[in-house]
Design a protein around this motif. Structure first.
Motif, PDB file in Angstrom:
ATOM      1  N   ALA A 189      -4.033  -7.158  11.345  1.00 35.21           N
ATOM      2  CA  ALA A 189      -3.223  -7.871  10.344  1.00 35.21           C
ATOM      3  C   ALA A 189      -3.968  -7.935   9.020  1.00 35.21           C
ATOM      4  CB  ALA A 189      -2.899  -9.276  10.839  1.00 35.21           C
ATOM      5  N   PHE A 190      -5.293  -8.228   9.101  1.00 38.00           N
ATOM      6  CA  PHE A 190      -6.094  -8.299   7.859  1.00 38.00           C
ATOM      7  C   PHE A 190      -6.144  -6.923   7.186  1.00 38.00           C
ATOM      8  CE2 PHE A 190      -9.775  -7.950   5.196  1.00 38.00           C
ATOM      9  CZ  PHE A 190      -9.896  -9.184   4.581  1.00 38.00           C
ATOM     10  N   GLN A 191      -6.436  -5.891   7.985  1.00 35.99           N
ATOM     11  CA  GLN A 191      -6.614  -4.548   7.408  1.00 35.99           C
ATOM     12  C   GLN A 191      -5.298  -4.019   6.820  1.00 35.99           C
ATOM     13  OE1 GLN A 191      -8.392  -2.912  10.907  1.00 35.99           O
ATOM     14  NE2 GLN A 191     -10.514  -3.049  10.051  1.00 35.99           N
ATOM     15  N   ARG A 192      -4.183  -4.258   7.510  1.00 37.78           N
ATOM     16  CA  ARG A 192      -2.892  -3.807   6.989  1.00 37.78           C
ATOM     17  C   ARG A 192      -2.556  -4.558   5.695  1.00 37.78           C
ATOM     18  NH1 ARG A 192      -0.443  -3.928  13.103  1.00 37.78           N
ATOM     19  NH2 ARG A 192      -0.708  -1.683  13.578  1.00 37.78           N
ATOM     20  N   THR A 193      -2.851  -5.851   5.683  1.00 34.73           N
ATOM     21  CA  THR A 193      -2.577  -6.656   4.485  1.00 34.73           C
ATOM     22  C   THR A 193      -3.436  -6.177   3.328  1.00 34.73           C
ATOM     23  OG1 THR A 193      -1.963  -8.557   5.842  1.00 34.73           O
ATOM     24  CG2 THR A 193      -2.605  -9.013   3.577  1.00 34.73           C
ATOM     25  N   LEU A 194      -4.719  -5.891   3.612  1.00 35.18           N
ATOM     26  CA  LEU A 194      -5.613  -5.409   2.557  1.00 35.18           C
ATOM     27  C   LEU A 194      -5.109  -4.077   1.990  1.00 35.18           C
ATOM     28  CD1 LEU A 194      -8.205  -5.656   0.883  1.00 35.18           C
ATOM     29  CD2 LEU A 194      -9.409  -4.458   2.749  1.00 35.18           C
ATOM     30  N   GLU A 195      -4.698  -3.160   2.892  1.00 37.16           N
ATOM     31  CA  GLU A 195      -4.179  -1.852   2.425  1.00 37.16           C
ATOM     32  C   GLU A 195      -2.958  -2.069   1.516  1.00 37.16           C
ATOM     33  OE1 GLU A 195      -5.569   0.043   6.637  1.00 37.16           O
ATOM     34  OE2 GLU A 195      -3.422   0.129   6.096  1.00 37.16           O
ATOM     35  N   GLY A 196      -2.087  -2.988   1.920  1.00 30.42           N
ATOM     36  CA  GLY A 196      -0.899  -3.263   1.110  1.00 30.42           C
ATOM     37  C   GLY A 196      -1.269  -3.840  -0.241  1.00 30.42           C
ATOM     38  N   LEU A 197      -2.204  -4.800  -0.237  1.00 35.69           N
ATOM     39  CA  LEU A 197      -2.637  -5.411  -1.500  1.00 35.69           C
ATOM     40  C   LEU A 197      -3.318  -4.374  -2.393  1.00 35.69           C
ATOM     41  CD1 LEU A 197      -4.007  -8.856  -0.180  1.00 35.69           C
ATOM     42  CD2 LEU A 197      -1.970  -8.496  -1.601  1.00 35.69           C
ATOM     43  N   GLN A 198      -4.023  -3.413  -1.774  1.00 36.73           N
ATOM     44  CA  GLN A 198      -4.688  -2.360  -2.557  1.00 36.73           C
ATOM     45  C   GLN A 198      -3.649  -1.486  -3.274  1.00 36.73           C
ATOM     46  OE1 GLN A 198      -7.089  -0.993   0.741  1.00 36.73           O
ATOM     47  NE2 GLN A 198      -9.008  -1.824  -0.171  1.00 36.73           N
ATOM     48  N   GLU A 199      -2.526  -1.219  -2.618  1.00 32.63           N
ATOM     49  CA  GLU A 199      -1.466  -0.424  -3.272  1.00 32.63           C
ATOM     50  C   GLU A 199      -0.845  -1.222  -4.426  1.00 32.63           C
ATOM     51  OE1 GLU A 199       0.582   1.941   0.419  1.00 32.63           O
ATOM     52  OE2 GLU A 199       1.518   2.030  -1.594  1.00 32.63           O
ATOM     53  N   ILE A 200      -0.666  -2.525  -4.228  1.00 31.08           N
ATOM     54  CA  ILE A 200      -0.107  -3.372  -5.288  1.00 31.08           C
ATOM     55  C   ILE A 200      -1.116  -3.464  -6.435  1.00 31.08           C
ATOM     56  CG2 ILE A 200       0.698  -5.705  -5.848  1.00 31.08           C
ATOM     57  CD1 ILE A 200       1.407  -5.934  -2.772  1.00 31.08           C
ATOM     58  N   TYR A 201      -2.395  -3.635  -6.077  1.00 29.10           N
ATOM     59  CA  TYR A 201      -3.478  -3.725  -7.068  1.00 29.10           C
ATOM     60  C   TYR A 201      -3.504  -2.472  -7.949  1.00 29.10           C
ATOM     61  CZ  TYR A 201      -8.223  -4.595  -8.904  1.00 29.10           C
ATOM     62  OH  TYR A 201      -9.314  -4.818  -9.738  1.00 29.10           O
ATOM     63  N   ALA A 202      -3.276  -1.325  -7.297  1.00 25.99           N
ATOM     64  CA  ALA A 202      -3.313  -0.039  -8.029  1.00 25.99           C
ATOM     65  C   ALA A 202      -2.190   0.041  -9.058  1.00 25.99           C
ATOM     66  CB  ALA A 202      -3.197   1.110  -7.029  1.00 25.99           C
ATOM     67  N   ALA A 203      -1.147  -0.753  -8.875  1.00 29.01           N
ATOM     68  CA  ALA A 203       0.002  -0.723  -9.803  1.00 29.01           C
ATOM     69  C   ALA A 203      -0.146  -1.729 -10.941  1.00 29.01           C
ATOM     70  CB  ALA A 203       1.281  -1.045  -9.014  1.00 29.01           C
ATOM     71  N   LEU A 204      -1.262  -2.498 -10.947  1.00 27.99           N
ATOM     72  CA  LEU A 204      -1.456  -3.514 -11.988  1.00 27.99           C
ATOM     73  C   LEU A 204      -1.766  -2.865 -13.339  1.00 27.99           C
ATOM     74  CD1 LEU A 204      -3.822  -6.154 -10.265  1.00 27.99           C
ATOM     75  CD2 LEU A 204      -1.379  -6.438 -10.789  1.00 27.99           C
TER      76      LEU A 204
END
Ligand code: LRH
Ligand code: MN
Length: 424
Positions: A189-204
């Motif tokens: 759950a942590f790793q999947r959430t981190l991967e998702g946040l990383q994709e959102i972060y990349a769009a900042l």
């Protein structure tokens, strides 16, 4: 409904001489009082777009009437608050509750009310009508990659809306977690959430910030995938320099030492901002300073100490936002009280004699240290907060003027008794 300068001037004229006497006395007793007043003038607090109507609980909702029916009326209500206290100069939108019909019109209307757009908030804690995949078992943590992608796409869409409005930050609060032991693999759950946040972060955009908001429980009641300051700090550290933690005062387990958490996140340069409210039990979202004003003072005491240690700008370097929900008070009166409580705590923290406090701490003079803190906390700073309003053309007593002008009655006349605002 608008409140004009004449109405405010008439109100202030009636209260001026009594006010002046109190300010003079405080300025005589506190050499830093004038500095405090100027600091208060610059200190703006963002109003949540989702807290302009009556919230309610699963047991019931008791509306007071005259609630804003759309984003335009929400901007008008925040504009009204800002005209009364000149301290609510920004609104924080929640998507999809507040998708602008016309970005150009909404920006113009906000400018007309003297409002900025603070952090935009995403929402993957509800299924929207017509939504393909459900967030019942989470969003970025979800076992199904398609659900995770849907949540990532939503957050990127929220950034687009924010960019178009002139906002420069996104708050990501995930309701993700589990209700029963065995339901969730915490590591995945942590790793999947981190991967998702990383994709959102990349769009900042380059100048944007991402606030990762943590919460101990609700709507999940066994684990939350961003459950406390440590987990939020872990995500924000792994994501990069544009990611920070967001402290919602109601998101802690009972008796958590929030002022210590604030001190350490600030030290680590990973404190992004706040959702101010108050609570006695859970995420009660009550009026700021209504239950535990001393804790709010202690939090601002750590903020002033820590921000000065890093030579930060008090007014602009952190996100100052309210996150509340109103069940029994008029939403606008509740928000006026919350802004007042935040500014009082900030003013008291500015009055703390830092040199004397540091000397007492270095001498392990525990009683003296408490005396110095409580000297500031027990100082009635309300005249200083009122003086900062007077200096900016706001009302000396905002709630009194709100009532004297029968604002709620006027809003009910304009909008009706049964209007329901989107939000909580
Ligand atoms: C979650 C929360 C979050 C918002 C929501 C309205 O409890 O504090 O900040 O998205 O309230
Ligand atoms: Mn919040």
């Amino acid at each position: 409904m608008k409140i004009d300068k004449i109405q405010i001037q008439k109100h202030n004229d009636k209260l001026y001489s009594a006010h002046q006497r109190k300010v003079k006395q405080l300025v005589n007793e506190n050499p830093t009082a004038k500095r405090v007043i100027n600091k208060l003038v610059d200190f703006q607090i963002a109003i949540p777009s989702w807290a302009l109507g009556t919230g309610g609980t699963r047991f019931g909702r008791f509306s007071g009437g005259g609630e804003p029916r759309n984003l335009e009326e929400k901007l008008s209500d925040v504009g009204l608050l800002h005209s009364l206290n000149k301290s609510s100069g920004a609104i924080s939108l929640h998507i999809p509750w507040d998708i602008p019909t016309s970005t150009r019109k909404i920006k113009a209307l906000a400018a007309e009310h003297g409002l900025q757009f603070d952090a935009v908030n995403s929402n993957t804690f509800q299924d929207q009508p017509g939504q393909k995949l459900s967030y019942k078992f989470g969003s970025l943590q979800h076992v199904n990659a398609k659900v995770r992608q849907q949540a990532i796409d939503h957050n990127i869409d929220v950034i687009k809306h924010g960019k178009a409005l002139g906002s420069n930050s996104i708050t990501v609060w995930l309701s993700d977690g589990s209700c029963f032991p065995g339901q969730l693999n915490f590591r995945k759950a942590f790793q999947r959430t981190l991967e998702g946040l990383q994709e959102i972060y990349a769009a900042l955009p380059s100048n944007w910030k991402m606030f990762v908001e943590y919460k101990a429980f609700e709507p999940n009641f066994y684990s939350m995938t961003v459950g406390d300051w440590g987990q939020s700090y872990l995500y924000a550290s792994k994501l990069g320099p544009k990611a920070y933690t967001l402290v919602d005062l109601g998101h802690h387990l009972p008796n958590a030492n929030i002022e210590q958490i604030v001190s350490l996140l600030l030290m680590e340069e990973k404190l992004g901002g706040f959702h101010f409210n108050d609570s006695k039990y859970g995420d009660d979202d009550l009026t700021v300073g209504s239950i535990n004003p001393y804790q709010l003072f202690l939090i601002f005491n750590e903020l002033v100490e820590g921000m000065d240690a890093r030579k930060m700008n008090h007014a602009t370097d952190l996100g100052w936002m309210i996150d509340a929900s109103h069940n029994v008070k008029d939403p606008l009166e509740d928000l006026l009280q919350s802004v007042e409580a935040i500014k009082m705590a900030y003013a008291q923290a500015l009055l703390v004699d830092r040199r004397e406090l540091n000397r007492a701490q270095e001498a392990n003079d525990v009683a003296k240290a408490q005396e110095i803190l409580q000297q500031a906390y027990r100082t009635d700073v309300r005249p200083l907060v009122a003086e900062s309003r007077l200096k900016t053309g706001a009302a000396l007593q905002p709630i009194q003027l709100f009532r004297d002008l029968d604002v709620r009655k006027q809003l009910i006349f304009e909008r009706g008794l049964n209007t329901v605002a989107t939000g909580l």
